[in-house]
Motif scaffolding. Structure first.
Motif, PDB file in Angstrom:
ATOM      1  N   LYS A 117    -127.585 -12.106 -43.907  1.00 26.86           N
ATOM      2  CA  LYS A 117    -126.435 -12.394 -44.753  1.00 26.86           C
ATOM      3  C   LYS A 117    -125.292 -12.928 -43.900  1.00 26.86           C
ATOM      4  CE  LYS A 117    -127.251  -9.219 -48.573  1.00 26.86           C
ATOM      5  NZ  LYS A 117    -126.702  -8.104 -49.365  1.00 26.86           N
ATOM      6  N   PRO A 118    -124.543 -13.881 -44.438  1.00 28.55           N
ATOM      7  CA  PRO A 118    -123.387 -14.384 -43.680  1.00 28.55           C
ATOM      8  C   PRO A 118    -122.288 -13.339 -43.617  1.00 28.55           C
ATOM      9  CG  PRO A 118    -123.412 -15.306 -45.884  1.00 28.55           C
ATOM     10  CD  PRO A 118    -124.687 -14.537 -45.743  1.00 28.55           C
ATOM     11  N   ARG A 119    -121.461 -13.458 -42.634  1.00 34.48           N
ATOM     12  CA  ARG A 119    -120.259 -12.620 -42.544  1.00 34.48           C
ATOM     13  C   ARG A 119    -119.174 -13.335 -43.336  1.00 34.48           C
ATOM     14  NH1 ARG A 119    -118.725  -7.434 -41.922  1.00 34.48           N
ATOM     15  NH2 ARG A 119    -116.812  -7.236 -40.713  1.00 34.48           N
ATOM     16  N   ILE A 120    -118.595 -12.655 -44.319  1.00 31.59           N
ATOM     17  CA  ILE A 120    -117.653 -13.292 -45.246  1.00 31.59           C
ATOM     18  C   ILE A 120    -116.235 -12.816 -44.935  1.00 31.59           C
ATOM     19  CG2 ILE A 120    -117.071 -13.696 -47.664  1.00 31.59           C
ATOM     20  CD1 ILE A 120    -120.014 -12.797 -48.295  1.00 31.59           C
ATOM     21  N   LEU A 121    -115.373 -13.759 -44.569  1.00 29.46           N
ATOM     22  CA  LEU A 121    -113.984 -13.449 -44.226  1.00 29.46           C
ATOM     23  C   LEU A 121    -113.051 -14.152 -45.212  1.00 29.46           C
ATOM     24  CD1 LEU A 121    -114.082 -13.950 -40.338  1.00 29.46           C
ATOM     25  CD2 LEU A 121    -114.536 -11.866 -41.635  1.00 29.46           C
ATOM     26  N   ALA A 122    -112.205 -13.388 -45.875  1.00 36.13           N
ATOM     27  CA  ALA A 122    -111.174 -13.960 -46.745  1.00 36.13           C
ATOM     28  C   ALA A 122    -109.917 -14.183 -45.917  1.00 36.13           C
ATOM     29  CB  ALA A 122    -110.873 -13.014 -47.905  1.00 36.13           C
ATOM     30  N   VAL A 123    -109.443 -15.421 -45.890  1.00 30.18           N
ATOM     31  CA  VAL A 123    -108.197 -15.751 -45.179  1.00 30.18           C
ATOM     32  C   VAL A 123    -107.086 -15.705 -46.225  1.00 30.18           C
ATOM     33  CG1 VAL A 123    -107.029 -17.417 -43.704  1.00 30.18           C
ATOM     34  CG2 VAL A 123    -109.522 -17.206 -43.611  1.00 30.18           C
ATOM     35  N   ALA A 124    -106.280 -14.659 -46.169  1.00 23.00           N
ATOM     36  CA  ALA A 124    -105.383 -14.386 -47.295  1.00 23.00           C
ATOM     37  C   ALA A 124    -104.003 -13.932 -46.855  1.00 23.00           C
ATOM     38  CB  ALA A 124    -106.004 -13.319 -48.207  1.00 23.00           C
ATOM     39  N   ASN A 125    -103.028 -14.362 -47.625  1.00 23.84           N
ATOM     40  CA  ASN A 125    -101.661 -13.856 -47.566  1.00 23.84           C
ATOM     41  C   ASN A 125    -100.995 -14.328 -48.853  1.00 23.84           C
ATOM     42  OD1 ASN A 125     -98.877 -13.351 -47.076  1.00 23.84           O
ATOM     43  ND2 ASN A 125     -99.240 -13.450 -44.869  1.00 23.84           N
ATOM     44  N   GLN A 126    -100.326 -13.421 -49.546  1.00 19.45           N
ATOM     45  CA  GLN A 126     -99.759 -13.804 -50.846  1.00 19.45           C
ATOM     46  C   GLN A 126     -98.552 -14.733 -50.701  1.00 19.45           C
ATOM     47  OE1 GLN A 126     -99.195 -10.982 -49.397  1.00 19.45           O
ATOM     48  NE2 GLN A 126     -97.177 -10.164 -49.866  1.00 19.45           N
ATOM     49  N   LYS A 127     -98.100 -14.944 -49.478  1.00 23.40           N
ATOM     50  CA  LYS A 127     -96.963 -15.822 -49.228  1.00 23.40           C
ATOM     51  C   LYS A 127     -97.474 -17.197 -48.791  1.00 23.40           C
ATOM     52  CE  LYS A 127     -92.492 -15.652 -46.917  1.00 23.40           C
ATOM     53  NZ  LYS A 127     -92.453 -17.076 -46.601  1.00 23.40           N
ATOM     54  N   GLY A 128     -96.860 -18.251 -49.301  1.00 28.12           N
ATOM     55  CA  GLY A 128     -97.234 -19.596 -48.900  1.00 28.12           C
ATOM     56  C   GLY A 128     -96.565 -20.001 -47.598  1.00 28.12           C
ATOM     57  N   GLY A 129     -97.086 -21.037 -46.976  1.00 30.76           N
ATOM     58  CA  GLY A 129     -96.452 -21.594 -45.779  1.00 30.76           C
ATOM     59  C   GLY A 129     -96.592 -20.765 -44.523  1.00 30.76           C
ATOM     60  N   VAL A 130     -97.636 -19.922 -44.456  1.00 31.06           N
ATOM     61  CA  VAL A 130     -97.797 -19.057 -43.283  1.00 31.06           C
ATOM     62  C   VAL A 130     -98.903 -19.553 -42.348  1.00 31.06           C
ATOM     63  CG1 VAL A 130     -96.941 -17.031 -44.495  1.00 31.06           C
ATOM     64  CG2 VAL A 130     -99.398 -17.492 -44.482  1.00 31.06           C
ATOM     65  N   GLY A 131     -99.536 -20.681 -42.706  1.00 27.89           N
ATOM     66  CA  GLY A 131    -100.600 -21.209 -41.868  1.00 27.89           C
ATOM     67  C   GLY A 131    -101.978 -20.727 -42.288  1.00 27.89           C
ATOM     68  N   LYS A 132    -102.104 -20.314 -43.536  1.00 25.15           N
ATOM     69  CA  LYS A 132    -103.365 -19.768 -44.037  1.00 25.15           C
ATOM     70  C   LYS A 132    -104.478 -20.829 -44.041  1.00 25.15           C
ATOM     71  CE  LYS A 132    -103.211 -19.130 -48.333  1.00 25.15           C
ATOM     72  NZ  LYS A 132    -103.964 -20.385 -48.608  1.00 25.15           N
ATOM     73  N   THR A 133    -104.207 -21.960 -44.693  1.00 19.88           N
ATOM     74  CA  THR A 133    -105.212 -23.020 -44.766  1.00 19.88           C
ATOM     75  C   THR A 133    -105.480 -23.608 -43.388  1.00 19.88           C
ATOM     76  OG1 THR A 133    -104.622 -23.559 -47.042  1.00 19.88           O
ATOM     77  CG2 THR A 133    -105.731 -25.272 -45.771  1.00 19.88           C
ATOM     78  N   THR A 134    -104.436 -23.805 -42.605  1.00 17.79           N
ATOM     79  CA  THR A 134    -104.595 -24.321 -41.247  1.00 17.79           C
ATOM     80  C   THR A 134    -105.490 -23.401 -40.434  1.00 17.79           C
ATOM     81  OG1 THR A 134    -102.397 -25.335 -41.338  1.00 17.79           O
ATOM     82  CG2 THR A 134    -103.354 -25.007 -39.157  1.00 17.79           C
ATOM     83  N   THR A 135    -105.307 -22.096 -40.604  1.00 20.58           N
ATOM     84  CA  THR A 135    -106.132 -21.123 -39.894  1.00 20.58           C
ATOM     85  C   THR A 135    -107.575 -21.198 -40.376  1.00 20.58           C
ATOM     86  OG1 THR A 135    -104.264 -19.641 -39.497  1.00 20.58           O
ATOM     87  CG2 THR A 135    -106.469 -18.660 -39.457  1.00 20.58           C
ATOM     88  N   ALA A 136    -107.783 -21.302 -41.682  1.00 15.51           N
ATOM     89  CA  ALA A 136    -109.150 -21.341 -42.225  1.00 15.51           C
ATOM     90  C   ALA A 136    -109.931 -22.533 -41.683  1.00 15.51           C
ATOM     91  CB  ALA A 136    -109.108 -21.377 -43.750  1.00 15.51           C
ATOM     92  N   ILE A 137    -109.325 -23.730 -41.713  1.00 13.75           N
ATOM     93  CA  ILE A 137    -110.091 -24.914 -41.318  1.00 13.75           C
ATOM     94  C   ILE A 137    -110.261 -25.015 -39.804  1.00 13.75           C
ATOM     95  CG2 ILE A 137    -109.499 -26.180 -43.412  1.00 13.75           C
ATOM     96  CD1 ILE A 137    -107.516 -27.828 -41.854  1.00 13.75           C
ATOM     97  N   ASN A 138    -109.272 -24.576 -39.055  1.00 13.15           N
ATOM     98  CA  ASN A 138    -109.390 -24.668 -37.597  1.00 13.15           C
ATOM     99  C   ASN A 138    -110.247 -23.552 -37.020  1.00 13.15           C
ATOM    100  OD1 ASN A 138    -107.773 -27.038 -36.501  1.00 13.15           O
ATOM    101  ND2 ASN A 138    -106.326 -26.121 -37.941  1.00 13.15           N
TER     102      ASN A 138
END
Length: 271
Positions: A9-30
């Protein structure tokens, strides 16, 4: 070398923060790019209606494109929407603006909090694609999309901007994690908190980092993601910063973060 994870099974990590602009998406893709670069097979599931993880990986939206939205409402299997990125070993289940209405549509569904969990289990059961990591890019709010992510995840990775109200927002997220753990997903743990947009010229960044480490201890990664122009520029070229400028300080930080994530996962398995 890539891990031989056939049947695992893959290891599943949710990259989450309820606040926008914290680098969430940048962290996920990089982070996904860095993991792929060291031989891991990675799937990024974009659950943010803005679709920034998809465009940041160079995936352009096509008319009538099936997306993570169609997976959640049962109109497509996860395997049907996955697209190869330009990065070897890195795939993406893209998002579309349809996700904005998903919460209302899911309200009457059975297992409305476990739609993504069920979709990932079906993907594993099909035995067609083997991923060592699935990273879920969550929307910047604690809505049903985020709850689906946390219900499906083994662990949560929290990007935290070095700003004045960082700890206040973090406490709200931690309470949500506890609620999800007690009611929906008892295995959910915090993989780690990564400090983002760190400005060494600003004493506030140092103070926030110190405060967060005092509260959360070794849950906070050693790696800190600095403020970096190249990190900000990369999405407009449809590339992770690791591809856009491999040598910049932002890229090097995300490579170190990937090493920390892998090390923590290995320690967890050993334990």
């Amino acid at each position: 070398m890539a891990n031989d994870i056939s049947g695992a099974k893959p290891r599943i990590l949710a990259v989450a923060n309820q606040k926008g602009g914290v680098g969430k998406t940048t962290t996920a893709i990089n982070l996904g790019t860095a993991l792929a670069a060291v031989g891991e097979d990675v799937l990024v599931v974009d659950l943010d209606p803005q679709g920034n993880a998809s465009t940041g990986l160079g995936i352009t939206r096509r008319p009538h494109q099936k997306s993570s939205y169609h997976v959640l409402i049962g109109e497509a299997d996860l395997d049907d929407v996955i697209i190869e990125s330009a990065i070897p070993r890195l795939h993406c289940a893209p998002a579309t603006i349809d996700l904005l209405g998903a919460e209302l549509e899911l309200a009457d569904f059975e297992r409305k909090t476990h739609r993504l969990y069920d979709a990932i289990n079906l993907l594993n059961a099909k035995n067609k694609r083997h991923y060592s990591y699935i990273l879920i890019d969550c929307p910047p709010s604690l809505n049903l999309l985020t709850i689906n992510s946390l219900s499906a995840a083994d662990a949560i990775l929290v990007p935290l901007q070095c700003e004045f109200f960082a700890l206040e927002g973090l406490s709200q997220l931690l309470k949500t994690v506890e609620r999800v753990r007690s009611t929906l997903n008892p295995k959910l743990v915090i993989q780690g908190v990564v400090l983002t947009m760190f400005d060494k010229r600003n004493s506030l960044s140092d103070q926030v980092a110190q405060d967060v480490r005092e509260v959360l201890g070794d849950k906070v990664y050693d790696t800190v993601i600095p403020r970096n122009v190249r990190v900000s520029e990369a999405p407009s070229y449809g590339k992770p910063v690791i591809l856009y400028d491999h040598q910049c300080v932002g890229s090097q930080a995300y490579i170190r973060l990937a090493s920390e994530v892998i090390r923590r996962e290995r320690d967890l398995k050993a334990a």
